[in-house]
Design a protein around this motif. Structure first.
Motif, PDB file in Angstrom:
ATOM      1  N   VAL A 128       0.844  -1.191   0.000  1.00  0.00           N
ATOM      2  CA  VAL A 128       0.000   0.000   0.000  1.00  0.00           C
ATOM      3  C   VAL A 128       0.884   1.247   0.000  1.00  0.00           C
ATOM      4  O   VAL A 128       2.031   1.215   0.435  1.00  0.00           O
ATOM      5  CB  VAL A 128      -0.932   0.051   1.227  1.00  0.00           C
ATOM      6  CG1 VAL A 128      -1.937  -1.088   1.193  1.00  0.00           C
ATOM      7  CG2 VAL A 128      -0.150   0.052   2.529  1.00  0.00           C
ATOM      8  N   SER A 129       0.323   2.320  -0.529  1.00  0.00           N
ATOM      9  CA  SER A 129       0.941   3.643  -0.439  1.00  0.00           C
ATOM     10  C   SER A 129       0.103   4.467   0.533  1.00  0.00           C
ATOM     11  O   SER A 129      -1.128   4.386   0.517  1.00  0.00           O
ATOM     12  CB  SER A 129       0.975   4.321  -1.805  1.00  0.00           C
ATOM     13  OG  SER A 129       1.717   3.544  -2.727  1.00  0.00           O
ATOM     14  N   ILE A 130       0.777   5.251   1.371  1.00  0.00           N
ATOM     15  CA  ILE A 130       0.071   5.977   2.437  1.00  0.00           C
ATOM     16  C   ILE A 130       0.470   7.447   2.425  1.00  0.00           C
ATOM     17  O   ILE A 130       1.662   7.779   2.425  1.00  0.00           O
ATOM     18  CB  ILE A 130       0.367   5.376   3.823  1.00  0.00           C
ATOM     19  CG1 ILE A 130       0.038   3.879   3.845  1.00  0.00           C
ATOM     20  CG2 ILE A 130      -0.421   6.113   4.905  1.00  0.00           C
ATOM     21  CD1 ILE A 130       0.338   3.203   5.184  1.00  0.00           C
ATOM     22  N   GLY A 131      -0.527   8.300   2.397  1.00  0.00           N
ATOM     23  CA  GLY A 131      -0.309   9.737   2.539  1.00  0.00           C
ATOM     24  C   GLY A 131      -0.723  10.171   3.931  1.00  0.00           C
ATOM     25  O   GLY A 131      -1.813   9.833   4.398  1.00  0.00           O
ATOM     26  N   VAL A 132       0.153  10.916   4.612  1.00  0.00           N
ATOM     27  CA  VAL A 132      -0.078  11.321   6.007  1.00  0.00           C
ATOM     28  C   VAL A 132      -0.145  12.844   6.076  1.00  0.00           C
ATOM     29  O   VAL A 132       0.700  13.537   5.500  1.00  0.00           O
ATOM     30  CB  VAL A 132       1.051  10.811   6.929  1.00  0.00           C
ATOM     31  CG1 VAL A 132       0.740  11.153   8.391  1.00  0.00           C
ATOM     32  CG2 VAL A 132       1.259   9.310   6.746  1.00  0.00           C
ATOM     33  N   ALA A 133      -1.134  13.343   6.783  1.00  0.00           N
ATOM     34  CA  ALA A 133      -1.231  14.786   7.047  1.00  0.00           C
ATOM     35  C   ALA A 133      -1.706  14.979   8.473  1.00  0.00           C
ATOM     36  O   ALA A 133      -2.571  14.240   8.948  1.00  0.00           O
ATOM     37  CB  ALA A 133      -2.196  15.461   6.066  1.00  0.00           C
ATOM     38  N   VAL A 134      -1.141  15.972   9.156  1.00  0.00           N
ATOM     39  CA  VAL A 134      -1.449  16.236  10.565  1.00  0.00           C
ATOM     40  C   VAL A 134      -2.176  17.575  10.673  1.00  0.00           C
ATOM     41  O   VAL A 134      -1.793  18.558  10.019  1.00  0.00           O
ATOM     42  CB  VAL A 134      -0.170  16.248  11.421  1.00  0.00           C
ATOM     43  CG1 VAL A 134      -0.491  16.550  12.883  1.00  0.00           C
ATOM     44  CG2 VAL A 134       0.550  14.913  11.303  1.00  0.00           C
ATOM     45  N   HIS A 135      -3.217  17.606  11.473  1.00  0.00           N
ATOM     46  CA  HIS A 135      -4.000  18.825  11.667  1.00  0.00           C
ATOM     47  C   HIS A 135      -3.112  19.940  12.219  1.00  0.00           C
ATOM     48  O   HIS A 135      -2.397  19.741  13.200  1.00  0.00           O
ATOM     49  CB  HIS A 135      -5.149  18.536  12.634  1.00  0.00           C
ATOM     50  CG  HIS A 135      -6.016  19.718  12.909  1.00  0.00           C
ATOM     51  ND1 HIS A 135      -6.647  20.440  11.931  1.00  0.00           N
ATOM     52  CD2 HIS A 135      -6.353  20.316  14.085  1.00  0.00           C
ATOM     53  CE1 HIS A 135      -7.344  21.411  12.464  1.00  0.00           C
ATOM     54  NE2 HIS A 135      -7.182  21.367  13.777  1.00  0.00           N
ATOM     55  N   ASP A 136      -3.172  21.102  11.577  1.00  0.00           N
ATOM     56  CA  ASP A 136      -2.306  22.214  11.971  1.00  0.00           C
ATOM     57  C   ASP A 136      -3.075  23.360  12.609  1.00  0.00           C
ATOM     58  O   ASP A 136      -2.538  24.458  12.771  1.00  0.00           O
ATOM     59  CB  ASP A 136      -1.521  22.727  10.755  1.00  0.00           C
ATOM     60  CG  ASP A 136      -2.439  23.282   9.662  1.00  0.00           C
ATOM     61  OD1 ASP A 136      -3.682  23.244   9.839  1.00  0.00           O
ATOM     62  OD2 ASP A 136      -1.918  23.760   8.635  1.00  0.00           O
ATOM     63  N   GLY A 137      -4.328  23.131  12.966  1.00  0.00           N
ATOM     64  CA  GLY A 137      -5.123  24.176  13.604  1.00  0.00           C
ATOM     65  C   GLY A 137      -6.111  24.840  12.675  1.00  0.00           C
ATOM     66  O   GLY A 137      -6.984  25.587  13.127  1.00  0.00           O
ATOM     67  N   ALA A 163      -3.578  15.231   2.792  1.00  0.00           N
ATOM     68  CA  ALA A 163      -3.356  13.785   2.835  1.00  0.00           C
ATOM     69  C   ALA A 163      -3.404  13.199   1.426  1.00  0.00           C
ATOM     70  O   ALA A 163      -2.618  12.304   1.087  1.00  0.00           O
ATOM     71  CB  ALA A 163      -4.404  13.125   3.728  1.00  0.00           C
ATOM     72  N   ASP A 164      -4.308  13.706   0.605  1.00  0.00           N
ATOM     73  CA  ASP A 164      -4.413  13.234  -0.779  1.00  0.00           C
ATOM     74  C   ASP A 164      -3.160  13.606  -1.571  1.00  0.00           C
ATOM     75  O   ASP A 164      -2.662  12.820  -2.384  1.00  0.00           O
ATOM     76  CB  ASP A 164      -5.672  13.830  -1.420  1.00  0.00           C
ATOM     77  CG  ASP A 164      -5.971  13.216  -2.770  1.00  0.00           C
ATOM     78  OD1 ASP A 164      -6.175  11.988  -2.835  1.00  0.00           O
ATOM     79  OD2 ASP A 164      -5.999  13.956  -3.773  1.00  0.00           O
ATOM     80  N   GLN A 165      -2.641  14.795  -1.341  1.00  0.00           N
ATOM     81  CA  GLN A 165      -1.405  15.211  -2.013  1.00  0.00           C
ATOM     82  C   GLN A 165      -0.222  14.336  -1.577  1.00  0.00           C
ATOM     83  O   GLN A 165       0.622  13.964  -2.400  1.00  0.00           O
ATOM     84  CB  GLN A 165      -1.111  16.682  -1.699  1.00  0.00           C
ATOM     85  CG  GLN A 165      -2.101  17.655  -2.319  1.00  0.00           C
ATOM     86  CD  GLN A 165      -2.005  19.052  -1.726  1.00  0.00           C
ATOM     87  OE1 GLN A 165      -1.137  19.336  -0.899  1.00  0.00           O
ATOM     88  NE2 GLN A 165      -2.904  19.926  -2.136  1.00  0.00           N
ATOM     89  N   ALA A 166      -0.191  14.005  -0.288  1.00  0.00           N
ATOM     90  CA  ALA A 166       0.891  13.142   0.212  1.00  0.00           C
ATOM     91  C   ALA A 166       0.788  11.751  -0.406  1.00  0.00           C
ATOM     92  O   ALA A 166       1.800  11.137  -0.761  1.00  0.00           O
ATOM     93  CB  ALA A 166       0.823  13.055   1.733  1.00  0.00           C
ATOM     94  N   LEU A 167      -0.443  11.240  -0.535  1.00  0.00           N
ATOM     95  CA  LEU A 167      -0.639   9.931  -1.167  1.00  0.00           C
ATOM     96  C   LEU A 167      -0.196   9.967  -2.626  1.00  0.00           C
ATOM     97  O   LEU A 167       0.465   9.029  -3.113  1.00  0.00           O
ATOM     98  CB  LEU A 167      -2.110   9.518  -1.066  1.00  0.00           C
ATOM     99  CG  LEU A 167      -2.506   8.240  -1.806  1.00  0.00           C
ATOM    100  CD1 LEU A 167      -1.740   7.034  -1.267  1.00  0.00           C
ATOM    101  CD2 LEU A 167      -4.011   7.992  -1.707  1.00  0.00           C
ATOM    102  N   TYR A 168      -0.546  11.036  -3.315  1.00  0.00           N
ATOM    103  CA  TYR A 168      -0.129  11.172  -4.714  1.00  0.00           C
ATOM    104  C   TYR A 168       1.387  11.153  -4.834  1.00  0.00           C
ATOM    105  O   TYR A 168       1.954  10.506  -5.724  1.00  0.00           O
ATOM    106  CB  TYR A 168      -0.702  12.468  -5.295  1.00  0.00           C
ATOM    107  CG  TYR A 168      -0.244  12.755  -6.705  1.00  0.00           C
ATOM    108  CD1 TYR A 168      -0.821  12.093  -7.795  1.00  0.00           C
ATOM    109  CD2 TYR A 168       0.779  13.671  -6.950  1.00  0.00           C
ATOM    110  CE1 TYR A 168      -0.391  12.351  -9.088  1.00  0.00           C
ATOM    111  CE2 TYR A 168       1.208  13.936  -8.238  1.00  0.00           C
ATOM    112  CZ  TYR A 168       0.623  13.261  -9.302  1.00  0.00           C
ATOM    113  OH  TYR A 168       1.045  13.513 -10.586  1.00  0.00           O
ATOM    114  N   GLN A 169       2.054  11.832  -3.908  1.00  0.00           N
ATOM    115  CA  GLN A 169       3.527  11.849  -3.940  1.00  0.00           C
ATOM    116  C   GLN A 169       4.094  10.459  -3.657  1.00  0.00           C
ATOM    117  O   GLN A 169       5.070  10.036  -4.298  1.00  0.00           O
ATOM    118  CB  GLN A 169       4.056  12.847  -2.909  1.00  0.00           C
ATOM    119  CG  GLN A 169       5.577  12.982  -2.919  1.00  0.00           C
ATOM    120  CD  GLN A 169       6.063  14.042  -1.953  1.00  0.00           C
ATOM    121  OE1 GLN A 169       5.353  15.006  -1.669  1.00  0.00           O
ATOM    122  NE2 GLN A 169       7.286  13.862  -1.447  1.00  0.00           N
ATOM    123  N   ALA A 170       3.477   9.724  -2.707  1.00  0.00           N
ATOM    124  CA  ALA A 170       3.945   8.369  -2.392  1.00  0.00           C
ATOM    125  C   ALA A 170       3.819   7.457  -3.614  1.00  0.00           C
ATOM    126  O   ALA A 170       4.717   6.646  -3.893  1.00  0.00           O
ATOM    127  CB  ALA A 170       3.154   7.798  -1.223  1.00  0.00           C
TER     128      ALA A 170
END
Length: 454
Positions: free
Chosen positions: A414-423, A434-441
């Protein structure tokens, strides 16, 4: 909302004031920074706005967005420009509903904006007639944008409210077994009370009404709402009314003297109560139906409740200061599994991955089937480094798992995109990251986890 009619109304308005529209366009362009600064200085004085404007990044982004908004509202003339501007107001209204900005706060801001534009026009070198016409056009255009935003806000807020209510009912239903036995017991208690009262010859006025019993109150006020529209619910309500009507008729016939035991009523009531129990069991089985809140294939939550969960976590994060993360997971080369082994094999693979996700996450985390071969995890009370560690652990766990499909053993990744809430109050921004991170992965070769920095 009819965009064509709104476009016609918008264009009719600017045609009516066509001679002063260029004045407003020039004023908005030259004073856009000042208008935005004045707007947010005023808004920040209002304590009700602090939850939405306290984040520095939000203020920076909103200031530039408001500048573009002011210019675009007074620049739109052709039908396609006006339609694009209308769609922008609808989008803003939906975002406001999503992050729960009060409508009163938006209208207060619009009032401040109209007031500041009016002052700028009064200070201009225009003659009084042109100042008056330009002020009327500015106020009417802003009022029209607020109307469009409010309509979109209302529709989106209603959808969110229905989803939140559905999620509340779904959450309550997680202990369905206990609730089912409790309500079956309550129904039995009422039946025993009635049988005892009839057997001992109590006056009809003392016979317990089913609608007022513990079961009756629960069903009328809670269950009938939860199961609204189902034929079983309609039938149970009809049985409750029918039984109570019979008891009312018995009260009406009572002349004060002791009466014979109404055997027919006793027999009929027992049959009706038996039918209620049967229908109740059927309703609880339906409540277990995975489509009520879970994906039928994987048993994970479906996307229906994603807006509710994300909104709740954003609010909790704002109140507690704890962060949370989103993991967007895509099965690599999933189409090849379907093409080679068939869709049934693909379904088995998704079920096994879903099982791995649920068994390797905490009880407070949320696991969703995001659609197709995509999954989404919401990891609560977590910071960026730990979120990436969890993602990597899941990726490695899946990569090392033998998937038995159609008598064969496959290795999936699997490929996983991770994003953390920044406020930021709008959770859609987090999902996009998260979708952008998945695309990069996936672009970097798949079978990897990527954390997208804020």
């Amino acid at each position: 909302m009819n965009e064509e009619l709104l476009t016609q109304e918008w264009q009719a308005l600017i045609r009516q004031y066509s001679d002063v529209l260029p004045v407003l366009q020039a004023l908005a362009e030259s004073h856009r920074v000042d208008l935005a600064r004045n707007f947010y200085d005023h808004m920040l004085e209002n304590p009700d706005s602090s939850p939405y404007l306290s984040h520095e990044q939000v203020r920076t982004q909103l200031s530039s967005s408001l500048q573009r908004w002011v210019v675009s509202v007074f620049a739109a003339q052709r039908a396609e420009q006006v339609l694009e501007c209308i769609e922008m107001q609808q989008h803003v209204g939906k975002v406001h509903a999503r992050i729960e900005v009060p409508v009163s706060l938006v209208l207060r801001g619009a009032r401040q904006l109209k007031s500041h534009l009016s002052r700028l026009l009064l200070e201009s070198e225009l003659d009084a007639q042109l100042q008056h016409a330009a002020t009327r056009l500015a106020c009417q255009l802003i009022d029209l944008t607020m109307e469009i935003m409010s309509q979109a806000y209302s529709a989106s807020h209603d959808r969110n409210s229905r989803a939140e209510e559905a999620y509340r009912l779904f959450s309550v239903s997680q202990n369905l077994g206990a609730e089912k036995e409790r309500q079956r017991g309550a129904l039995l208690d009422w039946e025993n009370q009635l049988m005892f009262a009839l057997a001992t010859g109590q006056q009809a006025s003392y016979l317990p009404r089913l609608g007022d019993s513990e079961f009756g109150l629960w069903f009328r006020h809670k269950a009938s709402h939860a199961f609204q529209g189902s034929p079983e619910s309609t039938s149970i309500l009809a049985y409750i009314r029918g039984i109570d009507s019979q008891l009312e008729a018995l009260r009406a016939r009572e002349a004060g003297e002791r009466q014979e035991l109404p055997i027919d009523l006793l027999r009929q009531t027992r049959e009706q109560t038996k039918s209620i129990r049967f229908l109740l069991d059927s309703l609880f089985e339906q409540a277990n139906d995975l489509e009520a809140g879970r994906d039928a294939l994987t048993h994970l939550l479906n996307r229906k409740f994603l807006p509710v969960v994300m909104s709740k976590e954003v609010l909790y994060s704002r109140q507690s200061g704890h962060g949370f993360a989103v993991l967007l997971i895509d099965v690599d080369h999933f189409k090849q599994i379907n093409d080679t082994y068939g869709h049934e094999a693909g379904d088995l693979a998704l079920q096994q991955i879903a099982s791995l996700l649920t068994s390797n996450t905490r009880g407070g985390d949320y696991a969703f089937r995001h659609g197709g071969e995509e999954f989404l995890l919401v990891l609560v009370d977590i910071e960026a480094g730990r979120a990436l560690q969890v993602a990597e652990g899941l990726r490695q766990r899946i990569a090392s798992e033998p998937f038995r499909i159609g008598g064969q053993t496959l290795q999936l990744t699997v490929s996983i995109g991770v994003a953390v809430h920044d406020g930021h109050p709008d959770y859609q921004r987090l999902l996009r990251r998260a979708d952008q991170a998945l695309y990069q992965a996936k672009r970097d070769g798949r079978n990897r986890s990527i954390l997208l920095a804020s």
